[in-house]
Design a protein around this motif. Sequence first.
Motif, short mmCIF file in Angstrom:
data_model
loop_
_atom_site.label_atom_id
_atom_site.label_comp_id
_atom_site.label_asym_id
_atom_site.label_seq_id
_atom_site.Cartn_x
_atom_site.Cartn_y
_atom_site.Cartn_z
N PHE A 114 0.83 -1.21 0.00
CA PHE A 114 0.00 0.00 0.00
C PHE A 114 0.86 1.26 0.00
N LEU A 115 1.91 1.28 0.85
CA LEU A 115 2.81 2.43 0.87
C LEU A 115 3.49 2.62 -0.48
N THR A 116 3.81 1.51 -1.13
CA THR A 116 4.41 1.59 -2.47
C THR A 116 3.46 2.28 -3.44
N GLY A 117 2.19 1.88 -3.42
CA GLY A 117 1.21 2.49 -4.31
C GLY A 117 0.98 3.96 -4.00
N ALA A 118 0.96 4.29 -2.70
CA ALA A 118 0.74 5.69 -2.31
C ALA A 118 1.90 6.58 -2.78
N ILE A 119 3.13 6.06 -2.61
CA ILE A 119 4.30 6.83 -3.05
C ILE A 119 4.33 6.92 -4.58
N ALA A 120 4.00 5.80 -5.25
CA ALA A 120 4.03 5.79 -6.71
C ALA A 120 3.01 6.74 -7.31
N SER A 121 1.89 6.97 -6.62
CA SER A 121 0.88 7.90 -7.14
C SER A 121 1.40 9.33 -7.18
N LYS A 122 2.41 9.64 -6.36
CA LYS A 122 3.00 10.98 -6.34
C LYS A 122 4.30 11.04 -7.14
N ALA A 123 5.16 10.01 -6.95
CA ALA A 123 6.49 10.06 -7.54
C ALA A 123 6.68 9.12 -8.72
N GLY A 124 5.67 8.31 -9.04
CA GLY A 124 5.81 7.36 -10.13
C GLY A 124 6.34 6.02 -9.63
N ILE A 125 6.16 4.99 -10.44
CA ILE A 125 6.55 3.64 -10.05
C ILE A 125 8.07 3.49 -9.99
N LYS A 126 8.82 4.47 -10.52
CA LYS A 126 10.29 4.44 -10.40
C LYS A 126 10.74 4.49 -8.94
N SER A 127 9.87 4.98 -8.08
CA SER A 127 10.20 5.06 -6.65
C SER A 127 10.26 3.70 -5.98
N LEU A 128 9.84 2.65 -6.68
CA LEU A 128 9.79 1.31 -6.09
C LEU A 128 11.16 0.86 -5.59
N GLN A 129 12.19 1.00 -6.40
CA GLN A 129 13.50 0.46 -6.05
C GLN A 129 14.12 1.13 -4.82
N PRO A 130 14.19 2.45 -4.75
CA PRO A 130 14.74 3.05 -3.51
C PRO A 130 13.91 2.70 -2.27
N PHE A 131 12.61 2.57 -2.44
CA PHE A 131 11.77 2.19 -1.30
C PHE A 131 12.12 0.78 -0.83
N LEU A 132 12.29 -0.16 -1.76
CA LEU A 132 12.63 -1.53 -1.39
C LEU A 132 14.00 -1.60 -0.70
N ILE A 133 14.96 -0.86 -1.22
CA ILE A 133 16.30 -0.88 -0.62
C ILE A 133 16.27 -0.33 0.80
N SER A 134 15.52 0.73 1.02
CA SER A 134 15.42 1.30 2.37
C SER A 134 14.74 0.32 3.33
N MET A 135 13.73 -0.40 2.86
CA MET A 135 13.05 -1.38 3.71
C MET A 135 13.95 -2.58 4.00
#
Length: 459
Positions: A418-439
Amino acid sequence: MMQTTTDSHGDLPNATPVDPHVKADDQKDHEAIEIKRPGPRLSASDFRAASISDSDLKGGTKRQRRLANVQFATVCFTMYLAGWNDGTTGPLLPRIQEVYRLNFAVVSLIFVFACVGFLSGAFSNLFLDSRFGFGKVCLGSACQAIGYAIESANLPFPAFVLGYAINGFGMALQDAQANGFVASLKDHPEARMGILHATYGAGALSSPLVATQFAQLPHWSFHYLCSLGVALINTVLLILVFGLKTQDECLLQSGQPVGEKGTSESSQFNQIFRLKEVHLLAFFILVYVGVEVTVGGWMVTYIIDVRGGGPSSGYISSGFFGGLMIGRVALLWVNKKVGERRILFIYSILAIGLELVVWLVPSLISGGVAISIIGVILGPMYPIAMNHAVRILPGWLLTGSIGWIAGFGQAGSALLPFLTGAIASKAGIKSLQPFLISMMAFMTVLWALVPTTARRTER
Protein backbone atom coordinates in the motif's frame (compact mmCIF):
# COMPACT_ATOMS: atom_id res chain seq x y z
CA MET A 1 25.25 -57.44 56.45
CA MET A 2 22.28 -57.49 58.77
CA GLN A 3 19.87 -54.54 58.68
CA THR A 4 17.67 -53.36 61.53
CA THR A 5 14.39 -51.54 61.68
CA THR A 6 13.12 -48.95 64.17
CA ASP A 7 9.71 -48.74 65.76
CA SER A 8 7.24 -46.09 64.81
CA HIS A 9 8.73 -43.60 67.29
CA GLY A 10 12.32 -44.23 66.19
CA ASP A 11 13.46 -45.34 69.73
CA LEU A 12 15.24 -48.68 69.95
CA PRO A 13 16.25 -50.92 67.09
CA ASN A 14 14.68 -54.34 66.85
CA ALA A 15 16.90 -57.29 66.39
CA THR A 16 14.83 -58.76 63.60
CA PRO A 17 16.90 -59.08 60.40
CA VAL A 18 15.35 -57.86 57.18
CA ASP A 19 15.84 -59.69 53.92
CA PRO A 20 17.09 -57.17 51.29
CA HIS A 21 14.85 -58.76 48.64
CA VAL A 22 11.81 -58.23 50.85
CA LYS A 23 12.83 -54.61 51.42
CA ALA A 24 13.20 -54.02 47.70
CA ASP A 25 9.71 -55.43 47.12
CA ASP A 26 8.33 -53.18 49.85
CA GLN A 27 9.93 -50.17 48.21
CA LYS A 28 8.37 -51.06 44.84
CA ASP A 29 4.96 -51.45 46.47
CA HIS A 30 5.43 -48.12 48.21
CA GLU A 31 6.38 -46.46 44.90
CA ALA A 32 3.35 -47.99 43.20
CA ILE A 33 1.12 -46.64 45.96
CA GLU A 34 2.73 -43.22 45.60
CA ILE A 35 1.99 -43.15 41.89
CA LYS A 36 -1.67 -43.91 42.50
CA ARG A 37 -2.24 -41.00 44.85
CA PRO A 38 -5.01 -38.79 43.55
CA GLY A 39 -3.89 -35.49 41.98
CA PRO A 40 -5.69 -32.55 40.49
CA ARG A 41 -8.63 -33.21 38.25
CA LEU A 42 -7.58 -33.66 34.61
CA SER A 43 -9.30 -32.06 31.67
CA ALA A 44 -10.57 -34.23 28.84
CA SER A 45 -7.52 -33.59 26.69
CA ASP A 46 -5.11 -34.18 29.63
CA PHE A 47 -6.86 -37.44 30.45
CA ARG A 48 -6.49 -38.63 26.86
CA ALA A 49 -2.82 -37.65 26.99
CA ALA A 50 -2.24 -39.55 30.25
CA SER A 51 -4.05 -42.63 28.98
CA ILE A 52 -1.53 -43.13 26.17
CA SER A 53 1.04 -45.59 27.55
CA ASP A 54 4.62 -46.19 26.36
CA SER A 55 3.59 -49.54 24.90
CA ASP A 56 0.89 -47.83 22.85
CA LEU A 57 3.46 -45.37 21.47
CA LYS A 58 5.95 -48.13 20.63
CA GLY A 59 3.33 -50.33 19.03
CA GLY A 60 1.95 -47.57 16.87
CA THR A 61 5.25 -45.99 15.81
CA LYS A 62 4.87 -46.67 12.11
CA ARG A 63 1.25 -45.54 12.05
CA GLN A 64 2.10 -42.45 14.10
CA ARG A 65 4.94 -41.51 11.76
CA ARG A 66 2.58 -41.82 8.83
CA LEU A 67 0.02 -39.64 10.61
CA ALA A 68 2.71 -37.09 11.52
CA ASN A 69 3.72 -36.85 7.86
CA VAL A 70 0.09 -36.43 6.80
CA GLN A 71 -0.41 -33.67 9.39
CA PHE A 72 2.75 -31.90 8.24
CA ALA A 73 1.73 -32.18 4.58
CA THR A 74 -1.67 -30.69 5.44
CA VAL A 75 -0.25 -27.60 7.14
CA CYS A 76 2.15 -27.29 4.19
CA PHE A 77 -0.86 -27.15 1.86
CA THR A 78 -2.23 -24.36 4.05
CA MET A 79 0.97 -22.42 3.38
CA TYR A 80 0.68 -23.28 -0.31
CA LEU A 81 -2.69 -21.50 -0.29
CA ALA A 82 -1.08 -18.48 1.45
CA GLY A 83 1.58 -18.34 -1.25
CA TRP A 84 -1.04 -18.76 -3.97
CA ASN A 85 -2.90 -15.78 -2.52
CA ASP A 86 0.16 -13.52 -2.33
CA GLY A 87 1.35 -14.45 -5.82
CA THR A 88 -2.01 -13.66 -7.41
CA THR A 89 -2.19 -9.88 -7.00
CA GLY A 90 0.93 -8.84 -8.94
CA PRO A 91 -0.03 -10.10 -12.42
CA LEU A 92 -3.67 -8.98 -11.96
CA LEU A 93 -2.87 -5.52 -10.61
CA PRO A 94 -2.49 -3.75 -14.01
CA ARG A 95 -5.75 -5.36 -15.18
CA ILE A 96 -7.58 -4.32 -12.01
CA GLN A 97 -6.40 -0.73 -12.57
CA GLU A 98 -7.62 -0.89 -16.17
CA VAL A 99 -11.04 -2.41 -15.44
CA TYR A 100 -11.90 -0.14 -12.49
CA ARG A 101 -9.99 2.88 -13.92
CA LEU A 102 -7.99 3.50 -10.77
CA ASN A 103 -4.74 5.29 -10.03
CA PHE A 104 -1.96 3.79 -7.89
CA ALA A 105 -3.29 5.23 -4.63
CA VAL A 106 -6.87 3.98 -5.01
CA VAL A 107 -5.95 0.51 -6.28
CA SER A 108 -3.70 0.21 -3.22
CA LEU A 109 -6.86 0.08 -1.09
CA ILE A 110 -6.75 -3.64 -1.91
CA PHE A 111 -3.75 -3.84 0.41
CA VAL A 112 -5.33 -1.60 3.06
CA PHE A 113 -8.36 -3.87 3.39
CA ALA A 114 -6.14 -6.95 3.37
CA CYS A 115 -4.05 -5.37 6.14
CA VAL A 116 -7.19 -4.79 8.25
CA GLY A 117 -8.05 -8.47 7.80
CA PHE A 118 -4.55 -9.64 8.72
CA LEU A 119 -4.30 -7.53 11.88
CA SER A 120 -7.79 -8.46 13.11
CA GLY A 121 -7.00 -12.13 12.44
CA ALA A 122 -3.69 -11.90 14.34
CA PHE A 123 -5.37 -10.37 17.41
CA SER A 124 -8.33 -12.76 17.25
CA ASN A 125 -6.03 -15.79 17.05
CA LEU A 126 -4.71 -15.16 20.58
CA PHE A 127 -8.24 -15.50 21.99
CA LEU A 128 -9.72 -18.03 19.57
CA ASP A 129 -6.81 -20.46 19.96
CA SER A 130 -7.22 -20.76 23.75
CA ARG A 131 -11.01 -20.92 23.50
CA PHE A 132 -11.59 -23.25 20.54
CA GLY A 133 -8.25 -24.93 19.82
CA PHE A 134 -6.07 -25.55 16.81
CA GLY A 135 -8.42 -27.63 14.66
CA LYS A 136 -11.36 -25.24 14.79
CA VAL A 137 -9.32 -22.03 14.38
CA CYS A 138 -7.69 -23.51 11.27
CA LEU A 139 -11.10 -23.30 9.63
CA GLY A 140 -10.19 -19.71 8.84
CA SER A 141 -9.78 -21.37 5.47
CA ALA A 142 -13.56 -21.03 5.11
CA CYS A 143 -13.15 -17.24 5.39
CA GLN A 144 -10.70 -17.37 2.51
CA ALA A 145 -13.23 -19.30 0.45
CA ILE A 146 -15.86 -16.62 1.14
CA GLY A 147 -13.41 -13.87 0.16
CA TYR A 148 -12.52 -15.58 -3.12
CA ALA A 149 -16.20 -16.09 -3.94
CA ILE A 150 -16.78 -12.32 -3.59
CA GLU A 151 -13.72 -11.43 -5.67
CA SER A 152 -14.60 -13.83 -8.47
CA ALA A 153 -17.98 -12.17 -9.07
CA ASN A 154 -16.41 -9.01 -10.55
CA LEU A 155 -18.48 -6.82 -8.22
CA PRO A 156 -17.99 -3.04 -7.82
CA PHE A 157 -14.62 -2.10 -6.35
CA PRO A 158 -15.83 -1.54 -2.72
CA ALA A 159 -17.21 -5.08 -2.60
CA PHE A 160 -14.09 -6.41 -4.32
CA VAL A 161 -11.76 -5.00 -1.63
CA LEU A 162 -14.10 -6.27 1.11
CA GLY A 163 -13.31 -9.75 -0.17
CA TYR A 164 -9.63 -9.01 0.50
CA ALA A 165 -10.42 -8.10 4.13
CA ILE A 166 -12.35 -11.34 4.74
CA ASN A 167 -9.64 -13.31 2.99
CA GLY A 168 -6.93 -11.62 5.08
CA PHE A 169 -8.69 -12.48 8.35
CA GLY A 170 -8.84 -16.17 7.47
CA MET A 171 -5.30 -16.23 6.13
CA ALA A 172 -3.87 -14.68 9.31
CA LEU A 173 -5.54 -17.39 11.44
CA GLN A 174 -4.15 -20.17 9.29
CA ASP A 175 -0.70 -18.64 9.04
CA ALA A 176 -0.52 -18.34 12.83
CA GLN A 177 -1.74 -21.88 13.46
CA ALA A 178 0.48 -23.52 10.82
CA ASN A 179 3.65 -21.82 12.08
CA GLY A 180 2.79 -22.55 15.71
CA PHE A 181 2.12 -26.21 14.94
CA VAL A 182 5.41 -26.77 13.09
CA ALA A 183 7.37 -24.82 15.73
CA SER A 184 6.06 -27.33 18.30
CA LEU A 185 7.45 -30.36 16.43
CA LYS A 186 10.60 -31.94 17.87
CA ASP A 187 11.66 -33.96 14.82
CA HIS A 188 14.06 -31.87 12.61
CA PRO A 189 12.24 -28.59 13.33
CA GLU A 190 14.63 -26.38 11.28
CA ALA A 191 14.28 -28.51 8.16
CA ARG A 192 10.51 -28.77 8.58
CA MET A 193 10.17 -25.00 8.99
CA GLY A 194 12.18 -24.55 5.80
CA ILE A 195 10.02 -27.03 3.90
CA LEU A 196 6.82 -25.44 5.27
CA HIS A 197 7.77 -22.06 3.84
CA ALA A 198 9.13 -23.58 0.66
CA THR A 199 5.56 -24.72 -0.04
CA TYR A 200 4.52 -21.08 0.39
CA GLY A 201 7.01 -20.33 -2.38
CA ALA A 202 5.55 -23.14 -4.49
CA GLY A 203 2.08 -21.57 -4.20
CA ALA A 204 3.41 -18.12 -5.01
CA LEU A 205 5.29 -19.60 -7.98
CA SER A 206 2.31 -21.38 -9.49
CA SER A 207 -0.38 -18.73 -9.04
CA PRO A 208 1.24 -16.04 -11.28
CA LEU A 209 1.43 -18.62 -14.07
CA VAL A 210 -2.36 -18.91 -13.91
CA ALA A 211 -3.07 -15.26 -13.07
CA THR A 212 -1.00 -13.98 -16.02
CA GLN A 213 -3.24 -15.94 -18.39
CA PHE A 214 -6.46 -14.71 -16.78
CA ALA A 215 -5.18 -11.10 -16.84
CA GLN A 216 -5.36 -11.24 -20.64
CA LEU A 217 -8.90 -12.69 -20.77
CA PRO A 218 -12.26 -10.85 -20.68
CA HIS A 219 -13.32 -12.77 -17.55
CA TRP A 220 -10.15 -11.94 -15.62
CA SER A 221 -11.88 -12.31 -12.23
CA PHE A 222 -12.49 -16.01 -12.88
CA HIS A 223 -8.95 -16.55 -11.64
CA TYR A 224 -10.45 -16.24 -8.16
CA LEU A 225 -12.58 -19.30 -8.90
CA CYS A 226 -9.32 -21.24 -9.12
CA SER A 227 -8.34 -19.73 -5.77
CA LEU A 228 -11.76 -20.70 -4.39
CA GLY A 229 -11.17 -24.31 -5.44
CA VAL A 230 -7.78 -24.40 -3.68
CA ALA A 231 -9.34 -22.91 -0.51
CA LEU A 232 -12.15 -25.49 -0.48
CA ILE A 233 -9.67 -28.35 -0.87
CA ASN A 234 -7.67 -26.90 2.02
CA THR A 235 -10.77 -26.69 4.23
CA VAL A 236 -11.71 -30.31 3.56
CA LEU A 237 -8.16 -31.52 4.26
CA LEU A 238 -8.02 -29.65 7.58
CA ILE A 239 -11.30 -31.22 8.74
CA LEU A 240 -10.32 -34.74 7.66
CA VAL A 241 -6.79 -34.71 9.09
CA PHE A 242 -7.16 -32.68 12.30
CA GLY A 243 -10.82 -33.30 13.01
CA LEU A 244 -11.39 -30.05 14.98
CA LYS A 245 -9.01 -31.27 17.74
CA THR A 246 -6.65 -29.17 19.84
CA GLN A 247 -2.98 -28.96 18.96
CA ASP A 248 -1.93 -31.13 21.93
CA GLU A 249 -4.38 -33.85 20.90
CA CYS A 250 -3.07 -33.80 17.33
CA LEU A 251 0.55 -33.98 18.52
CA LEU A 252 -0.17 -36.88 20.85
CA GLN A 253 -1.96 -38.80 18.10
CA SER A 254 1.19 -38.63 15.98
CA GLY A 255 3.53 -39.55 18.84
CA GLN A 256 4.89 -36.03 19.35
CA PRO A 257 5.47 -34.61 22.84
CA VAL A 258 3.26 -31.69 23.79
CA GLY A 259 4.69 -28.31 24.71
CA GLU A 260 5.36 -26.92 28.18
CA LYS A 261 2.49 -25.49 30.19
CA GLY A 262 2.75 -22.24 32.08
CA THR A 263 1.62 -21.84 35.69
CA SER A 264 1.57 -18.04 35.90
CA GLU A 265 -1.73 -16.47 36.94
CA SER A 266 -1.21 -13.77 34.31
CA SER A 267 -3.06 -14.40 31.04
CA GLN A 268 -1.16 -15.71 28.05
CA PHE A 269 -2.06 -12.52 26.18
CA ASN A 270 -0.37 -10.34 28.82
CA GLN A 271 2.68 -12.58 29.08
CA ILE A 272 3.24 -12.55 25.32
CA PHE A 273 2.88 -8.81 25.01
CA ARG A 274 5.41 -8.20 27.79
CA LEU A 275 8.15 -9.92 25.77
CA LYS A 276 10.36 -7.49 23.83
CA GLU A 277 11.62 -10.38 21.69
CA VAL A 278 8.12 -11.06 20.37
CA HIS A 279 7.62 -7.47 19.20
CA LEU A 280 11.04 -7.21 17.54
CA LEU A 281 10.52 -10.48 15.67
CA ALA A 282 6.97 -9.46 14.73
CA PHE A 283 8.15 -6.19 13.20
CA PHE A 284 11.04 -7.94 11.47
CA ILE A 285 8.60 -10.41 9.88
CA LEU A 286 6.21 -7.57 8.99
CA VAL A 287 8.93 -5.72 7.05
CA TYR A 288 10.29 -8.94 5.53
CA VAL A 289 6.90 -10.15 4.29
CA GLY A 290 6.15 -6.65 3.02
CA VAL A 291 9.38 -6.59 0.99
CA GLU A 292 8.70 -10.09 -0.32
CA VAL A 293 5.14 -9.34 -1.49
CA THR A 294 6.04 -5.88 -2.81
CA VAL A 295 8.75 -7.39 -5.01
CA GLY A 296 6.39 -10.14 -6.19
CA GLY A 297 3.51 -7.70 -6.73
CA TRP A 298 4.58 -4.22 -7.82
CA MET A 299 7.68 -5.42 -9.67
CA VAL A 300 5.48 -6.56 -12.56
CA THR A 301 4.08 -3.03 -12.92
CA TYR A 302 7.61 -1.62 -12.68
CA ILE A 303 8.88 -3.90 -15.45
CA ILE A 304 5.95 -2.99 -17.73
CA ASP A 305 6.03 0.78 -17.15
CA VAL A 306 9.77 1.43 -16.72
CA ARG A 307 11.50 -1.38 -18.62
CA GLY A 308 8.92 -1.71 -21.40
CA GLY A 309 7.92 -5.30 -20.63
CA GLY A 310 4.94 -6.89 -22.37
CA PRO A 311 1.87 -8.76 -21.08
CA SER A 312 4.07 -11.75 -20.17
CA SER A 313 5.95 -9.73 -17.56
CA GLY A 314 3.83 -11.49 -14.94
CA TYR A 315 6.15 -14.46 -15.28
CA ILE A 316 8.88 -12.41 -13.55
CA SER A 317 6.77 -12.72 -10.41
CA SER A 318 6.87 -16.50 -10.83
CA GLY A 319 10.65 -16.34 -11.21
CA PHE A 320 10.95 -14.43 -7.93
CA PHE A 321 8.70 -16.78 -5.97
CA GLY A 322 10.34 -19.80 -7.59
CA GLY A 323 13.67 -18.53 -6.29
CA LEU A 324 12.06 -18.06 -2.88
CA MET A 325 10.96 -21.71 -2.85
CA ILE A 326 14.39 -23.00 -3.93
CA GLY A 327 16.28 -20.85 -1.42
CA ARG A 328 14.26 -22.13 1.53
CA VAL A 329 15.34 -25.71 0.86
CA ALA A 330 18.61 -25.51 -1.09
CA LEU A 331 20.29 -23.12 1.38
CA LEU A 332 19.47 -25.09 4.54
CA TRP A 333 23.03 -26.49 4.67
CA VAL A 334 24.52 -23.00 4.22
CA ASN A 335 22.41 -21.67 7.10
CA LYS A 336 23.62 -24.48 9.35
CA LYS A 337 27.28 -24.17 8.37
CA VAL A 338 27.58 -20.37 8.72
CA GLY A 339 25.05 -19.94 11.52
CA GLU A 340 21.48 -18.77 11.05
CA ARG A 341 21.90 -15.39 12.75
CA ARG A 342 25.10 -14.49 10.90
CA ILE A 343 23.96 -15.71 7.48
CA LEU A 344 20.87 -13.51 7.56
CA PHE A 345 23.06 -10.39 7.61
CA ILE A 346 24.96 -11.73 4.59
CA TYR A 347 21.72 -12.45 2.73
CA SER A 348 20.49 -8.91 3.44
CA ILE A 349 23.63 -7.28 2.02
CA LEU A 350 23.48 -9.46 -1.11
CA ALA A 351 19.78 -8.69 -1.63
CA ILE A 352 20.41 -4.93 -1.38
CA GLY A 353 23.24 -5.25 -3.92
CA LEU A 354 21.04 -7.13 -6.40
CA GLU A 355 18.22 -4.62 -5.92
CA LEU A 356 20.67 -1.91 -6.94
CA VAL A 357 21.31 -3.90 -10.15
CA VAL A 358 17.55 -3.97 -10.91
CA TRP A 359 17.37 -0.21 -10.26
CA LEU A 360 20.49 1.02 -12.05
CA VAL A 361 21.00 -1.42 -14.95
CA PRO A 362 18.42 -0.63 -17.70
CA SER A 363 18.11 -4.18 -18.99
CA LEU A 364 14.97 -6.30 -18.93
CA ILE A 365 16.90 -9.60 -18.96
CA SER A 366 19.43 -8.71 -16.27
CA GLY A 367 16.62 -7.29 -14.15
CA GLY A 368 14.58 -10.49 -14.46
CA VAL A 369 17.56 -12.68 -13.52
CA ALA A 370 18.46 -10.44 -10.57
CA ILE A 371 14.88 -10.55 -9.28
CA SER A 372 14.93 -14.37 -9.33
CA ILE A 373 18.24 -14.46 -7.42
CA ILE A 374 16.82 -11.98 -4.89
CA GLY A 375 14.05 -14.54 -4.32
CA VAL A 376 16.64 -17.25 -3.60
CA ILE A 377 18.45 -15.01 -1.10
CA LEU A 378 15.34 -13.70 0.66
CA GLY A 379 13.79 -17.17 0.86
CA PRO A 380 15.55 -18.54 3.99
CA MET A 381 14.96 -15.42 6.09
CA TYR A 382 11.42 -16.25 7.27
CA PRO A 383 12.16 -19.80 8.49
CA ILE A 384 15.40 -18.56 10.09
CA ALA A 385 13.42 -15.99 12.10
CA MET A 386 10.89 -18.62 13.18
CA ASN A 387 13.64 -21.04 14.24
CA HIS A 388 15.27 -18.26 16.24
CA ALA A 389 11.94 -17.58 17.95
CA VAL A 390 11.82 -21.22 19.07
CA ARG A 391 15.28 -20.84 20.65
CA ILE A 392 14.72 -17.60 22.58
CA LEU A 393 11.03 -17.66 23.57
CA PRO A 394 9.59 -19.51 26.61
CA GLY A 395 8.28 -22.95 25.67
CA TRP A 396 4.89 -22.46 27.33
CA LEU A 397 4.30 -19.27 25.31
CA LEU A 398 5.78 -20.54 22.06
CA THR A 399 2.63 -21.42 20.11
CA GLY A 400 0.84 -18.18 21.01
CA SER A 401 3.96 -16.08 20.38
CA ILE A 402 4.71 -17.70 17.02
CA GLY A 403 1.07 -17.24 16.07
CA TRP A 404 1.18 -13.53 16.88
CA ILE A 405 4.51 -13.04 15.07
CA ALA A 406 3.23 -14.81 11.95
CA GLY A 407 -0.20 -13.18 11.97
CA PHE A 408 1.06 -9.67 12.67
CA GLY A 409 3.89 -10.13 10.17
CA GLN A 410 1.43 -11.12 7.48
CA ALA A 411 0.04 -7.59 7.66
CA GLY A 412 3.29 -6.52 6.01
CA SER A 413 2.10 -8.18 2.80
CA ALA A 414 -0.56 -5.46 2.68
CA LEU A 415 1.05 -2.51 4.46
CA LEU A 416 4.23 -2.12 2.39
CA PRO A 417 2.52 -2.70 -0.98
CA PHE A 418 0.00 0.00 0.00
CA LEU A 419 2.81 2.43 0.87
CA THR A 420 4.41 1.59 -2.47
CA GLY A 421 1.21 2.49 -4.31
CA ALA A 422 0.74 5.69 -2.31
CA ILE A 423 4.30 6.83 -3.05
CA ALA A 424 4.03 5.79 -6.71
CA SER A 425 0.88 7.90 -7.14
CA LYS A 426 3.00 10.98 -6.34
CA ALA A 427 6.49 10.06 -7.54
CA GLY A 428 5.81 7.36 -10.13
CA ILE A 429 6.55 3.64 -10.05
CA LYS A 430 10.29 4.44 -10.40
CA SER A 431 10.20 5.06 -6.65
CA LEU A 432 9.79 1.31 -6.09
CA GLN A 433 13.50 0.46 -6.05
CA PRO A 434 14.74 3.05 -3.51
CA PHE A 435 11.77 2.19 -1.30
CA LEU A 436 12.63 -1.53 -1.39
CA ILE A 437 16.30 -0.88 -0.62
CA SER A 438 15.42 1.30 2.37
CA MET A 439 13.05 -1.38 3.71
CA MET A 440 15.72 -4.10 3.30
CA ALA A 441 18.17 -1.95 5.27
CA PHE A 442 15.55 -1.33 7.99
CA MET A 443 14.84 -5.06 8.15
CA THR A 444 18.55 -5.72 8.75
CA VAL A 445 18.64 -3.22 11.62
CA LEU A 446 15.62 -4.91 13.23
CA TRP A 447 17.35 -8.30 13.02
CA ALA A 448 20.42 -6.85 14.76
CA LEU A 449 18.17 -5.74 17.65
CA VAL A 450 16.65 -9.19 18.20
CA PRO A 451 18.25 -10.84 21.29
CA THR A 452 20.50 -13.83 20.71
CA THR A 453 19.74 -15.72 23.92
CA ALA A 454 16.64 -16.66 25.88
CA ARG A 455 15.54 -14.51 28.81
CA ARG A 456 14.31 -15.96 32.12
CA THR A 457 10.56 -15.51 32.34
CA GLU A 458 8.01 -16.37 35.04
CA ARG A 459 6.08 -19.50 34.11
